[in-house]
Design a protein around this motif. Structure first.
Motif, short mmCIF file in Angstrom:
data_model
loop_
_atom_site.label_atom_id
_atom_site.label_comp_id
_atom_site.label_asym_id
_atom_site.label_seq_id
_atom_site.Cartn_x
_atom_site.Cartn_y
_atom_site.Cartn_z
N LEU A 132 0.85 -1.18 0.00
CA LEU A 132 0.00 0.00 0.00
C LEU A 132 0.89 1.25 0.00
CD1 LEU A 132 -2.88 1.18 0.22
CD2 LEU A 132 -2.62 1.10 2.70
N THR A 133 0.80 2.03 -1.08
CA THR A 133 1.68 3.20 -1.21
C THR A 133 0.93 4.52 -1.09
OG1 THR A 133 1.42 3.14 -3.62
CG2 THR A 133 3.30 1.97 -2.68
N TYR A 134 -0.41 4.48 -1.23
CA TYR A 134 -1.17 5.73 -1.11
C TYR A 134 -2.59 5.41 -0.70
CZ TYR A 134 -3.50 10.12 -2.21
OH TYR A 134 -4.23 11.27 -2.13
N ILE A 135 -3.13 6.22 0.20
CA ILE A 135 -4.54 6.11 0.58
C ILE A 135 -4.98 7.47 1.10
CG2 ILE A 135 -4.06 5.35 2.96
CD1 ILE A 135 -6.53 3.49 2.66
N ASN A 136 -6.20 7.88 0.74
CA ASN A 136 -6.67 9.18 1.23
C ASN A 136 -7.79 9.02 2.26
OD1 ASN A 136 -8.93 8.59 -0.29
ND2 ASN A 136 -8.78 10.35 -1.64
N SER A 137 -8.17 10.12 2.86
CA SER A 137 -9.12 10.08 3.98
C SER A 137 -10.51 9.65 3.54
CB SER A 137 -9.19 11.46 4.65
OG SER A 137 -9.60 12.45 3.72
N ILE A 138 -10.88 9.95 2.28
CA ILE A 138 -12.22 9.58 1.81
C ILE A 138 -12.37 8.07 1.76
CG2 ILE A 138 -13.86 9.77 -0.09
CD1 ILE A 138 -12.57 12.43 -0.82
N LEU A 139 -11.35 7.39 1.24
CA LEU A 139 -11.43 5.94 1.17
C LEU A 139 -11.41 5.32 2.56
CD1 LEU A 139 -10.31 3.66 -1.53
CD2 LEU A 139 -9.75 2.95 0.78
N LEU A 140 -10.64 5.90 3.47
CA LEU A 140 -10.63 5.41 4.85
C LEU A 140 -12.02 5.55 5.48
CD1 LEU A 140 -7.23 6.81 6.18
CD2 LEU A 140 -7.83 4.41 5.81
N GLU A 141 -12.68 6.67 5.20
CA GLU A 141 -14.03 6.89 5.71
C GLU A 141 -14.99 5.84 5.19
OE1 GLU A 141 -17.70 10.03 4.98
OE2 GLU A 141 -15.65 10.73 4.68
N HIS A 142 -14.91 5.54 3.89
CA HIS A 142 -15.80 4.55 3.28
C HIS A 142 -15.50 3.14 3.78
CE1 HIS A 142 -16.55 7.49 -0.30
NE2 HIS A 142 -17.24 7.80 0.77
N SER A 143 -14.22 2.80 3.94
CA SER A 143 -13.88 1.46 4.43
C SER A 143 -14.29 1.30 5.90
CB SER A 143 -12.39 1.18 4.27
OG SER A 143 -11.60 2.08 5.01
N ASN A 144 -14.28 2.40 6.64
CA ASN A 144 -14.72 2.35 8.04
C ASN A 144 -16.20 2.03 8.15
OD1 ASN A 144 -12.21 2.87 9.14
ND2 ASN A 144 -12.50 5.07 9.24
N LEU A 145 -16.99 2.42 7.13
CA LEU A 145 -18.41 2.09 7.13
C LEU A 145 -18.62 0.57 7.12
CD1 LEU A 145 -19.77 4.67 4.50
CD2 LEU A 145 -20.01 4.79 6.98
N LEU A 146 -17.65 -0.14 6.54
CA LEU A 146 -17.71 -1.60 6.49
C LEU A 146 -17.05 -2.24 7.70
CD1 LEU A 146 -16.82 -2.10 2.74
CD2 LEU A 146 -18.94 -2.88 3.81
N GLY A 147 -16.38 -1.41 8.51
CA GLY A 147 -15.66 -1.95 9.65
C GLY A 147 -14.38 -2.67 9.24
N ASP B 38 -10.27 -2.37 8.30
CA ASP B 38 -9.03 -1.60 8.32
C ASP B 38 -8.26 -1.95 7.06
OD1 ASP B 38 -6.69 -0.27 8.76
OD2 ASP B 38 -6.09 -1.39 10.54
N ILE B 39 -8.46 -1.14 6.03
CA ILE B 39 -7.91 -1.46 4.72
C ILE B 39 -6.39 -1.33 4.68
CG2 ILE B 39 -8.00 0.85 3.67
CD1 ILE B 39 -9.27 -0.58 1.20
N LYS B 40 -5.81 -0.69 5.69
CA LYS B 40 -4.35 -0.54 5.75
C LYS B 40 -3.68 -1.78 6.32
CE LYS B 40 -4.58 3.24 8.16
NZ LYS B 40 -4.15 4.43 8.93
N SER B 41 -4.48 -2.68 6.88
CA SER B 41 -3.93 -3.89 7.51
C SER B 41 -3.87 -5.03 6.51
CB SER B 41 -4.80 -4.30 8.71
OG SER B 41 -4.46 -5.58 9.16
N ARG B 42 -2.65 -5.49 6.19
CA ARG B 42 -2.49 -6.62 5.28
C ARG B 42 -3.16 -7.87 5.84
NH1 ARG B 42 1.62 -8.43 1.78
NH2 ARG B 42 1.87 -6.24 1.19
N LYS B 43 -3.03 -8.06 7.15
CA LYS B 43 -3.62 -9.23 7.80
C LYS B 43 -5.14 -9.22 7.65
CE LYS B 43 -3.92 -11.60 12.27
NZ LYS B 43 -3.52 -11.56 13.71
N GLU B 44 -5.75 -8.05 7.83
CA GLU B 44 -7.22 -7.96 7.73
C GLU B 44 -7.70 -8.16 6.30
OE1 GLU B 44 -10.81 -5.10 9.41
OE2 GLU B 44 -8.85 -5.22 10.38
N LEU B 45 -6.92 -7.68 5.33
CA LEU B 45 -7.29 -7.88 3.93
C LEU B 45 -7.18 -9.35 3.54
CD1 LEU B 45 -5.70 -4.80 2.10
CD2 LEU B 45 -8.11 -5.22 2.59
N ASP B 46 -6.12 -10.02 4.03
CA ASP B 46 -5.98 -11.45 3.77
C ASP B 46 -7.15 -12.23 4.37
OD1 ASP B 46 -3.62 -11.03 2.45
OD2 ASP B 46 -2.33 -11.55 4.15
#
Length: 311
Positions: A62-77, A79-87
């Motif tokens: 992960l090389t770039y992420i903005n606040s809008i995408l973090l807000e939208h991913s938080n709606l799903l609960g 943590d898109i920045k976590s490799r473990k959670e994505l796996d």
């Protein structure tokens, strides 16, 4: 006096270093934004014209992420920045049913080693209507994955018209057939509602003459099909409540509202929390069955006309 001169020189030195660093950071920021715009332009994405949530992976980092995408991913609960959670998400997509088809589609393409792929979906997430785009490409020997999200809730009224038209088309097609398969009929309805992220689970229960409630269609996910479920007359479940009372029922949290009164209780089939909207099937003044709309999570249904207009 000497100490003041030393102090002054120190301050000038510190300020000089600060401004050099600030200038370098601003320069880096300009260069990174220029690179980002250039990169996204190659994917057909223009930052200046859309309020996009954006994240970029280069060779799985992960090389770039903005606040809008973090807000939208938080709606799903998530943590898109976590490799473990994505796996974990790709290993168990059923834990997030609202994007189940999104994850399974991307997973299928990855396992097939499809190098370049574009996918687009629209889902109601946390009472917002979100457009999701996933793009994977190889550039200069590197794999780039770009995920964008955009709030298109203002288009929801047009969506309702579209969905109702699609449902009406299904009704007309099915009625014209000599024989109707309730399973196929239910699956077509669920596919439409699930495609837009309005419903995760759809069920149709029919009241038999012996008092049993038979569900010819009741599906959580393709791998979790509960169709064929039978509830005995002695089970005072939510479906039995809706049929006995002949009333619609809106449950904002299946975990918090298990007791329905008069001895009726929710029957837990899965452990997660769900928002449920149940509607009685009434024919010639008598309740003959129940239709269930369920969505994973608490208070997931907005007070929109779509579900409340279904009789």
């Amino acid at each position: 006096m000497v100490w003041f001169v030393v102090f002054l020189i120190s301050m000038v030195t510190i300020l000089t270093i600060f401004f050099v660093l600030l200038k370098r950071r601003l320069s880096d920021k300009i260069e990174s934004e220029a690179f980002l715009n250039k990169l996204l332009a190659g994917f057909g994405i223009v930052l200046d014209t859309e309020k996009l949530g954006i994240s970029i992976w280069i060779d799985n980092d992960l090389t770039y992420i903005n606040s809008i995408l973090l807000e939208h991913s938080n709606l799903l609960g998530i943590d898109i920045k976590s490799r473990k959670e994505l796996d974990e998400l790709f290993a168990h997509p059923e834990k997030h049913l609202v994007i189940y088809d999104v994850i399974t589609e991307i997973k299928k393409r990855r396992e097939a080693n499809v190098q370049e792929y574009y996918g687009s979906w629209r889902k109601e997430i946390g009472q917002k209507y979100i457009e999701i785009k996933y793009i994977r490409r190889f550039l200069d020997g590197k794999q780039y994955v770009v995920l964008t999200t955009r709030d298109v809730s203002h288009e929801l009224s047009n969506l309702e018209t579209t969905i109702l038209a699609e449902l009406n088309e299904i009704f007309e097609e099915e009625i014209s057939k000599e024989s109707i398969s309730l399973y196929e009929f239910g699956d077509r309805i669920r596919t439409i509602l699930n495609k837009h992220g309005l419903v995760d689970i759809f069920g149709v229960g029919l009241l038999r003459t012996n008092g049993e409630i038979y569900f010819p269609y009741f599906k959580y996910a393709d791998e979790d099909d509960r169709s064929g479920l039978v509830m005995s007359p002695s089970e005072k479940t939510m479906s039995r409540y809706i049929i006995d009372k002949g009333l619609k029922l809106h449950i904002k949290s299946a975990l918090k509202q298990q007791d329905l009164g008069d001895g009726y209780r929710l029957k837990k089939i899965r452990g997660e929390d769900f928002t449920i909207y149940g509607v009685p099937i009434i024919f010639r003044g008598q309740t003959r069955g129940v239709i269930l709309f369920e969505k994973q999570g608490t208070e997931q249904f907005r007070t929109q006309r779509l579900l409340y207009s279904i009789k």
